[in-house]
Every structure is written in C-alpha cells, then in structure tokens.
Design a protein around this motif. Sequence first.
Motif, short mmCIF file in Angstrom:
data_model
loop_
_atom_site.label_atom_id
_atom_site.label_comp_id
_atom_site.label_asym_id
_atom_site.label_seq_id
_atom_site.Cartn_x
_atom_site.Cartn_y
_atom_site.Cartn_z
N PHE A 164 45.27 5.58 -18.83
CA PHE A 164 44.32 6.62 -19.24
C PHE A 164 44.67 7.97 -18.63
O PHE A 164 44.28 9.01 -19.17
N ARG B 168 38.58 14.99 -12.93
CA ARG B 168 37.69 14.32 -13.86
C ARG B 168 38.15 12.92 -14.22
O ARG B 168 37.34 12.10 -14.64
N HIS B 169 39.44 12.67 -14.13
CA HIS B 169 39.91 11.36 -14.56
C HIS B 169 40.38 10.49 -13.40
O HIS B 169 39.89 9.39 -13.20
N ARG C 80 37.50 10.40 -10.24
CA ARG C 80 36.29 9.66 -10.56
C ARG C 80 36.54 8.15 -10.55
O ARG C 80 35.69 7.36 -10.15
N THR C 81 37.71 7.74 -11.02
CA THR C 81 37.96 6.31 -11.08
C THR C 81 38.46 5.75 -9.76
O THR C 81 38.57 4.55 -9.60
N VAL D 248 28.49 6.28 -10.39
CA VAL D 248 29.88 6.69 -10.53
C VAL D 248 30.62 5.87 -11.59
O VAL D 248 31.43 6.39 -12.33
N PRO E 237 30.24 3.40 -14.79
CA PRO E 237 29.34 2.79 -15.78
C PRO E 237 29.57 1.29 -15.92
O PRO E 237 28.68 0.57 -16.36
N ARG E 238 30.76 0.81 -15.57
CA ARG E 238 31.01 -0.62 -15.72
C ARG E 238 30.13 -1.45 -14.81
O ARG E 238 29.93 -2.63 -15.02
#
Lengths: 342, 323
Positions: free
Chosen positions: B220, B237-238, B241-242, B316, B318-319
Amino acid sequence: MTDPIRPALLDVDHLKVSFATDRGRVTAINDVSFRIDDGEFVAIVGESGSGKTVSLLSILGLTDRRTTFVEGTAAFRGRPILGLPDRELRRIRGKQIAFIPQDPLTALTPVHTIGWQIVEQIRTHETVSKEAAKKRAIELLDEVGLPNPAAAFGRYPHQLSGGMRQRAVIAMALSCNPALLVADEPTTALDVTVQAQVLDLLKRLRRDHGSAIILITHDMGVVAEVADRVMVMYAGRVIERGTAREIFAAPEHPYTWGLMASIPPVEGPRPHRLPSIPGTPPTPANIPPGCAFAPRCAHRFAPCAGLPPALSASGHDAFCFLDDNARAAGRAALFAAPETAA
Amino acid sequence: MITALIRRLAEMVFVMVGISVMVFLIFFATPGSDPAARIAGRNATQEAVAQVRVDFGFDRPLPVQYVLMMKRLFVDRDLKSFVNRGQNVIPQVLEATPITLSLVFGAAVLWVIGGLAVGVIAAATQGSLIDRTLMVLALIGVSMPVFWFGEVMNLLSQARFHDTWLFSWVPALGYKPLSEDPWGWFKTLVIPWFSLAVLYIGIYGRVLRANLVEAYQEDFIRTARAKGLSPARVMLRHALRTSLIPFITMFGLDFGVLVGGSALLTEVVFGLNGIGRLTYIALQNLDLPMILATVIYASFFVVLANAVVDFIYIFVDPRMREA
Ligand SMILES: Nc1ncnc2c1ncn2[C@@H]1O[C@H](COP(=O)(O)OP(=O)(O)OP(=O)(O)O)[C@@H](O)[C@H]1O
Ligand SMILES: [Mg+2]
C-alpha cells in the motif's frame, strides 16, 4: 509543429534495471524497448519472475532508488521521465499514468476508508472541494460496478471482498482520468467470474475514457481476449513482440509456443503448471549467457550459446536464432498437439 | 461503542479487585506471620498488637478481614500506618500522586514527541548520515542509567554551571504544586522530565524506525507513491498511521508502570516525593498498610493505561473495531 509524427504516449528505449544484492549487482531487466500510443491495449506476458512488474515500476520511479539502478530512456509524450526529479515525476504519477498494483488485498492502506483514499488522490492532483471530490469518488465506484457505491465509500479495505477491493483500486487509478493505465496482473488474485468482470471493465474503460492500457499478466487466455499488441518477456528481456493477431496466428519464439500450449482449456480442470515448458525460469542472479531460454528449449542448437540478434524496430519479431522454416515446423508441431482436438 | 466502554470498565474493576485480593493475601494471610504484629510495627507492645488484631478483625475469617481492610482503605479512608508514627496512609498517597503524575505526564509528552520525531526522521532518511547519527544517539540514550544522567544534570544545573546564563533559571530541587506556582512547577520539572524521557525517546525512536522501515515494504505504500503523493504525506498518512500500534502498546505499558511507582530513581535523584519514593520507603519499613495502598494505587493506573490504550487502538486502526 514541423514533426509530422506525434511523440508516442510512452516510449521506452534500452531499459536496463539492476539491483544491488548481497551477492553483488544483478541485472533483472535488459535492453527492453517498446512504445505505446494513445488508446492502445498492450499486454505484457511472461512467467513469474520474468521482470514484468520491475520494468514498469522502474519507469514510474517506484523502485527503491538506493538499491535499484535504472538505465536507458523512457519518454512520456516526448518528455524524458527516467531520472526526473521526484517533484515533477509526482505530477505525472497518478494523474497521467495510473498504476493498478498486483495484489488488491494488500494494495490499499488498511487504516483509511476506500473513499478517503480516492479523494486523497483526486485532491492531490486537482484543486476541487472535498464535496466535489467525494461526489466524483462515488461516481467512480459506481462506474467500476461496486454495488451501493455511497456505502462503499465509507468502508475500510478489510470490510470488502477481494473483487470489490480490486474494483476500488481500479476506481482510484481512474480518478484523474489517466492517459495511460498500467494494470499489474489485476485479475490473478480473483476467481474466474470476477476476473472476467474486471477484464470487461478494463475494456470498457478504454472505450469510454480513451486511456491506453498496459496489462501485465501471465495468462495467455487473458491476452487473447483483450490485447491489441503483445510483448512476451522472459528473464528480463522482451523475447517476442507483435500484434495479438500475429502472435496468436504465428508465434515465433519457442517460449511463446510453450505459453500458448498452456492456455487452459475453456472447459475441464485447469492445469497447475505450464505443461509444455520443462524447468523453471532463471532468477536475475543466474541468467545464462546467450539465449536465456536455451536450457529449457527443445529447439536449441549451437548458436543459442550466443545472444540472438536484437528485435527489429517494429513489426512482429522474436529474439531467437531459429529461421523461418524451423519456426514454421515448431509451430506445426505445437498446433498438432492434443489441444486442436478441443 | 457504549457497551464496549461499559464492558471495559467492568473488566477494569474486576482486574483491580483481583489485584487487591492477591496483595491482601500475600501480605496478610501468609502462614506463619502475624499481620497484627506487622501492622503494629516492630517495637509495639502486646496491648497495641491485641488492639490492632481486634480493630482490623484479624481474629475473624479471611473474607471478612479483606472486606474490612478495603472498607478502611476506600470508604473510611482511615488506614493508619503505625510504623510511620500513626499517619494516615491515604492522604500521603494523595499527596504523592500529583508529583508523580506531573513528572510522568511531562516526560511522556516529551518522549512521545521525541520518539515520533526520531523514528520518522530516521526512517525518512534511511541509510543516510542523519539516520545513523540519530540511531547512535538513541542507543546512547537507551544505555544511560537515569540516576547517573540525572545526577550529571543536577551537577551541571545546580552546581557547576548554575551561575551561568545557561542554568541560572533552574530552581532548587523539589516540587512546586502546579496550582500554586505554574511557572515554578514547570521550571523545577523540566530537567527531571528530560532525564526520564531520554531513555524512552531512544527506545521508541528505534522501535518506530524499525516499524516504519518495514511498512515501506508494504504494497500500500507503493500504491500511495503511485498516486503521486508527496513523500511527507506517504510517510505521515500512510506509513506512520499503520506503524503506530507497537508504539501505542509500549506507551500504555511504560506509562502505567511509571505512574505506578517505577519513576523511583528519577524521583529520588530530583528530590521529588512521589509514589515511587513512598512505595520504596514503605517497603523498607515493611509498612503493610502503606504498601497495600500504593500497590492498589499503582494497579489502578496500570489498568487504566491499558484501557486507554485499547481505546486508542480502536481509534487508530479500524481493523480492531470489529473484534
Ligand atoms: N528489489 C529487488 N532486489 C532484487 N531482486 C529483485 C527485486 N525486485 C525484484 N527482483 C527480482 O527481479 C525479477 C523480476 O521480478 P518481477 O517482480 O518484475 O517479476 P514479474 O514478472 O512481475 O513476476 P510475477 O508474475 O510473479 O509478478 C525477479 O526474479 C525478482 O526476484
Ligand atoms: Mg509482478
């Protein structure tokens, strides 16, 4: 305009890509040249590891600059893009050339909604309001055939099935109306019905948006269905090139023959491995000198120890020493295979 | 969402009751020791011990003893520490709490900002001189013992260079309440905050960098770059965050434990009479009521920090929401 010939949409010349690895520098892509015009549908085929993904990523500047060395030239609408400063390349990426990555399951950022990610791309390249971008994103999701696009807009990637994610990725790629769409095996992770739908979608997009499409695949069946022109890659080189009609009517390279023979029958079980090509393709670290396919080739003879003559500038040609008679004979043997019975 | 919150709160209460029972059993029901004698202190008279036994109900069954003890601790707030000249335990804990909270909160702000900055900058410049320098500095930060570093800071700011412009603003060691003297509060705590945070900046920076570098291998990220996003956007942002989950997990653990008393060394070095010090002194004197109070206090913060972390996860990533 004094030049009567419009520059090609994408013109790649003598592309060479090598990686710095633990065991020194290895060359994954060698002497790849091709050209794509507006609105064309070109397929790049080859087994896993043949360098399909790397060649396109390197053109888009998406390889790791520290470990990857890209040589040669690539011009987009006449403008060289290899080695372009990142700032300028970013204006082309996502806007003019969109990339649909290989695996839809991992291609979206898990912590943002589908809609957020599409809006992000739109607003990166165009000054539009959030609302306008959202409206467009929902239209795109609708266009790629997601049921209930307004709801899908607010969904996170893990809440969608593989097929829906692939459509979302395609919608995102289309969001800025790219002139060129690079789709890296957009269907391999999907089941057969969804595969067919995605291919239909790509065909429709080309018709409606007029985008040129490069479709990477290792499935000759897919190629037969959609492509205008075909490039067959093996071990980092283009080993055969021509229109889809030419290649399916008279494939010239023994490797292409093998690929053709492996098109799964329309009915019945799909074979697991390529039945007609023994062995496995070399990795970039151990590509044999001379013709890289020779060790697996049933038709090899003395000259194959050297490098075949380069492909002609245009038209149907193969990177192979076999002369026309030998090619015709090989083809005849291929088409005499049990497949003709089907 | 509301039910999740209530469930979580119930869980917290359950865990804390469990901890209090354990602590109670360990200190008051260990065979072969007389809790009444322990509470009364080393030099207590027979009468005092007998009195304590009746007061605390040590002649009654264990469950009753436990309930009585909790009642004293939380309802009557009348648990005296005999070792410590009959002082009430709760007010002391309440007095030490803001000191420790001030220390740990401030340090936490520093180390979160510092850890994020170090991790993000190092990952963004991966392999460069900046990256290597930051990682070496982080390693130094991790390997410096806080008591040593704190003493050095004291030496510099309180003695050696106290009269120069550099450190003339530094007040004497000790704590100034925030409500009375906010500026003084800030000035006394700046150096302790920094000393406590250095270790964590080092750890968090290194862990975050590793996670970010790993995130950059993800598909991603390639998608994000293919979209034409700027490197800063891809990073923040990518990738960031992850990559935050391990960071948040560590934060929950470290913060809870520090507030619960593990900031002892920093407290001692800087003359802050916080929970860590209180617990330490109580342990030295075998001051059972005080130990009981501080341990339950500490467990409260550890449990609370963990609950907060769970909520941040949900925010943080959503999963985590479906689980
Ligand atoms: N960063 C890298 N460092 C070293 N080798 C690499 C790197 N990236 C790719 N390769 C190698 O380059 C070769 C070509 O890879 P590429 O991903 O282009 O294959 P592909 O044709 O897309 O295959 P597939 O059908 O499996 O996607 C492979 O052998 C791969 O191992
Ligand atoms: Mg690939």
